[in-house]
Each structure stands twice: as structure tokens, then as C-alpha cells.
Design a protein around this motif. Sequence first.
Motif, PDB file in Angstrom:
ATOM      1  N   ASP A   1       0.994  -1.405  -0.016  1.00 38.54           N
ATOM      2  CA  ASP A   1      -0.064  -0.409   0.117  1.00 38.54           C
ATOM      3  C   ASP A   1       0.996   0.794   0.376  1.00 38.54           C
ATOM      4  OD1 ASP A   1      -2.245   1.494   0.305  1.00 38.54           O
ATOM      5  OD2 ASP A   1      -2.323   1.615   2.183  1.00 38.54           O
TER       6      ASP A   1
ATOM      7  N   LYS B   1       1.459   8.978  -2.360  1.00 41.77           N
ATOM      8  CA  LYS B   1       1.122   9.878  -0.908  1.00 41.77           C
ATOM      9  C   LYS B   1       1.825  10.145   0.267  1.00 41.77           C
ATOM     10  CE  LYS B   1      -3.930   9.164  -1.485  1.00 41.77           C
ATOM     11  NZ  LYS B   1      -5.209   8.321  -0.841  1.00 41.77           N
TER      12      LYS B   1
ATOM     13  N   LYS C   1      -3.133  -2.246  -6.515  1.00 37.88           N
ATOM     14  CA  LYS C   1      -3.130  -0.860  -6.846  1.00 37.88           C
ATOM     15  C   LYS C   1      -2.648   0.409  -7.712  1.00 37.88           C
ATOM     16  CE  LYS C   1      -1.709   2.448  -2.842  1.00 37.88           C
ATOM     17  NZ  LYS C   1      -1.380   3.659  -2.435  1.00 37.88           N
TER      18      LYS C   1
ATOM     19  N   ARG D   1      -9.729   5.627  -6.885  1.00 40.84           N
ATOM     20  CA  ARG D   1      -9.050   5.404  -5.843  1.00 40.84           C
ATOM     21  C   ARG D   1      -9.273   5.224  -4.713  1.00 40.84           C
ATOM     22  NH1 ARG D   1      -2.270   8.130  -5.418  1.00 40.84           N
ATOM     23  NH2 ARG D   1      -1.841   6.961  -4.093  1.00 40.84           N
TER      24      ARG D   1
ATOM     25  N   LEU E   1     -10.430   2.177  -1.607  1.00 39.81           N
ATOM     26  CA  LEU E   1      -8.481   1.862  -1.383  1.00 39.81           C
ATOM     27  C   LEU E   1      -9.150   1.801   0.153  1.00 39.81           C
ATOM     28  CD1 LEU E   1      -5.614   3.220  -3.574  1.00 39.81           C
ATOM     29  CD2 LEU E   1      -6.999   0.287  -2.877  1.00 39.81           C
TER      30      LEU E   1
HETATM   31  N1  GLY Z   1      -3.306   4.281   1.352  1.00 38.25           N
HETATM   32  C1  GLY Z   1      -4.573   4.755   0.632  1.00 38.25           C
HETATM   33  C2  GLY Z   1      -3.895   5.671  -0.577  1.00 38.25           C
HETATM   34  O1  GLY Z   1      -2.527   5.298  -1.492  1.00 38.25           O
HETATM   35  O2  GLY Z   1      -4.661   6.063  -1.796  1.00 38.25           O
END
Ligand code: GLY
Length: 353
Positions: free
Chosen positions: A135, A141, A225, A239, A242
Motif C-alpha cells: 500500500d 501519498k 493498487k 482510488r 482503497l
Molecule cells: N493508502 C491509500 C491510497 O494510497 O490511496
Amino acid sequence: MNRIRVNASRPYDVIIGSGLLENISNIIRETCPRAERVLVVSDSNVAPYHLKNVCESLKNFAVSSFVFEAGEKSKNLTTIDAVYDACAGFGMTRTDLILSLGGGVTTDMAGFAAATYMRGIPVIHMPTSLLCDVDASIGGKTGVDHPSGKNIIGAFYQPSCVIINVDFLSSLPDAVFTEGMAEVIKYAFIMDKELFSLLEKNNIHSLRSDISLLEKVITRCAADKIEIVNEDEFDNGRRQLLNFGHTVGHVIELASNFNTSHGEAVALGMAIIARASVHAAICDNTVCDSLLKLLNSYGLPSSYDYSPADIAHSAMHDKKARGSVVSLIVLEDIGRASIHKMNESEIKEFLTL
Ligand code: GLY
């Protein structure tokens, strides 16, 4: 070794495999040809296991390291300031590189420091926890906590590469490995029925003892992902899936003063939402049972005494709230979830059903 391209605003590769330490110099040279200095950012839990080996593997670079005290309490601007000092003290220029070596706190902070130092220098993530492999290391992020909430200060800043060396996971304590399984199980339920079947046939022991199975599971999650980041890099649409289990999970994590780990809190959040989804007739009871069974077989909790009103109230202060609305991720089936925009009273009603 698997290599998957992320087609974000700045494209990069996620490389997954065993024995990658031997290749990191070549990977960095290929990714950041002008880099001369590498600052390795790590924490006090990870550094004793891996820092020396990683630094020694960085051949033909000037190498320095910055190690902060492990834990969420370090995830703040004071630590970031210390990373800037380390960059400046080491004479880093815009073409030099930060290499993050650790879990989600390290990735988020090293990424944020890289995003802001000299208005942006390259960062490569080398995650050492399962949670970070599947993740935090992918998707750009970055950020730190603020007294008003977790990850309140941050930026989207894509790394130049992510190197997932699965060998690192063998030194992970069981509790930390198990924590990461919450995110793995999340992918199975929001988008990946085949992953669900793979996980259902196995358990925490078989996964920990079979490195090629582990590599397969991590590669599936990374591909999941990446599919989502490619479609919605800036978190305005798909997104948000997630976040399954995360809105409720963050409230539980905060209420426990971080004594409940992120992974356990996400597991509880997914279980709470799954039960509510059944009561709202959005998903079948068998789907919820499959989730609870899978959580248990990977050592994660699935029951928690909560107040719908408290959760709904705190959820409105989550950084993902937009105006007076939060996107709650609701479970529909194994491999399918959907985004529902709800205000505080709708969340309370949904959780009370
Ligand atoms: N951890 C969730 C994202 O990267 O959007």
C-alpha cells in the motif's frame, strides 16, 4: 523478479522480487542517472536489521543515513526538519536522492521531505513491511500528522521507483506481518476475487513459510493498487475504494491512542462495514462471513464494541471528508465494493442498521 509500470503523472516502475539488495545500485543508476549522493532514511526498528546491508549495497554513490525514533509519534514536521538538516549537511543537490527504508511512516515522511526539499528531489522507496509493500510505498501519498489529525499535512509526490525486496519480510515480527494482511485482504474484497481464492486456500503460516507464494500475493496486490492509481492518481474517484475499512479504522486507531495498530483497526473497520452492508441488504451474509473467516485465519480481529454516533461524528473530521460528506466504502460482494457519499447522520444510520 516482477516489474510493473505505474503510469502516473510521473511514470515509474515497481520492482518486486527476492535478492534485490544486490541490484539496488544498478536500479538507482538506471532510474536516477545523475544522482551522486543517496540519503537513506530509516527508523530505529528497521535500521539495526537492514541499514548496514543497504548502505553497503549502494556502490558508487556517496551514502549517508538519517534514522528517527520508530513510531507514529515521530511522524511530524519536527522530524521532517531534521531530514532537511541531514540533506543540507550532506550537501544534497536537486539530482541527489532520498532512499526510504522502512514501513509506512518512513515512506510517508521520506516522500514528503523529498517532495519539499529544494522544491522536489527524487525519492525511491524500499519498503520493509508487508503493509508498506502493498500500500504505502505505491501511489505517491506522502505526509505527516498534525495535532488535528493523522496525515493532515502532505502532498502527492510519486517516487522514482519502488523496490520491494520480499526477503526483508522474513525478519518482521508476526504482529507486524499480520497487520499488513489487513491491506492484502482489502484488495481481495474490493477488487480481486482470484486473490481471495488464493488467500482462502492458505493461512498466515503457509504464507510466511513460502517466499514464492508471498511474492505472488504481493505482486497481485501491487498490480491491483497500480491499476487504481493509473486510473485515479489524485484520489477523486476509484482510488477511494482503497479506503475500505479505513474511515472507521482511523476512528478506532485514534480512540485507542494508537494502541490498536493500523492493520487491526482496518480489519475491524472492514468487519463493521461488512456487517452494516449485510443489514442494509447491499451484500449477502455469506460474503460478510467469508471476510470474517479470512480475517481470523490471518490473525486479525473482527469484532469490536463501538458507538455508531461516535464513529459517525469522528468520521466527519477525517481528512478525506469533503464538506459535510464522507465517501464510505461499502461492500457488495467478494471482489466488489462501491463508494457511497454520506453525511454524519447517514453514517450513523448505516452503522446502526
Ligand atoms: N493508502 C491509500 C491510497 O494510497 O490511496
